[in-house]
Design an enzyme around this catalytic site. Structure first.
Site: not given
Ligand code: 3AM
Length: 179
Positions: A36, A120
């Site tokens: 996603h 990304h």
């Molecule tokens: O799209 P991605 O996989 O990069 O890394 C987590 C994931 O991003 C991000 O939210 C998405 C769904 O879980 N994520 C997790 N903790 C986070 C935080 N504290 C976060 N993004 C920003 N702040």
């Protein structure tokens, strides 16, 4: 519950990205159905807050648009590569949608996100993968590109942090309309 807003990917895109899921020892690859593009991460919210977010997202009206995927990059911290992702071409409609999602979340009572939006699609999370392996992977796949795909909606997602990695559930879908 732990919530975020994302664009899910059509099947042919997930399939194409699946071809990138090998050749990197120590990588934990994201399952194809879980790939996603995160628009906004809210983190822990209660049921009332989730309803407010849903109501604010329902009020977003932007036309559908095409999005091109190109290139592979990584996020690093403390001198280690933490994640590997495919990038998106610069897209004004994507930035507009992300801006509207951000405003909706703020309208629902959350603090604004201070970090700059870096679109990304995470492919893998890495633990202790030697940097040379990442370099070799980039040599092979770094210029990955594929045809643009149509973004016809976005979703409110719930994330469960399990021992074998995060699991996602779609809570609500918000369709975009014809251009
Ligand atoms: O799209 P991605 O996989 O990069 O890394 C987590 C994931 O991003 C991000 O939210 C998405 C769904 O879980 N994520 C997790 N903790 C986070 C935080 N504290 C976060 N993004 C920003 N702040």
């Amino acid at each position: 519950m732990r919530l975020f807003i994302a664009i899910l990917l059509p099947e042919p895109v997930r399939e194409a990205l699946s071809e990138l899921r090998s050749g990197l020892p120590g990588a934990r690859w994201v399952e194809p159905e879980a790939l996603h593009l995160t628009l906004r991460f809210m983190g822990e919210v209660d049921a009332g807050e989730a309803e407010d977010i849903d109501a604010a997202l329902t009020a977003i009206h932007v036309p559908a648009f095409d999005l091109a995927i190109s290139g592979i990059g990584s996020f690093q911290s403390r001198r280690r590569v933490r994640s590997l992702w495919v990038g998106l071409g610069r897209s004004e409609p994507l930035e507009r949608l992300q801006g509207k999602a951000e405003s909706a979340v703020v309208r629902a009572g959350f603090e604004p996100e201070r970090r700059k939006f870096k679109p990304h699609i995470t492919l893998a999370r890495l633990k202790k993968t030697p940097v040379g392996h990442v370099g070799a992977y980039m040599e092979t796949h770094g210029t990955f590109a594929m045809a643009a795909f149509a973004v016809t909606g976005f979703t409110l997602m719930r994330s469960y942090l399990n021992r074998d990695g995060p699991h996602y559930e779609t809570l609500a879908k918000y369709p975009l309309h014809g251009p």
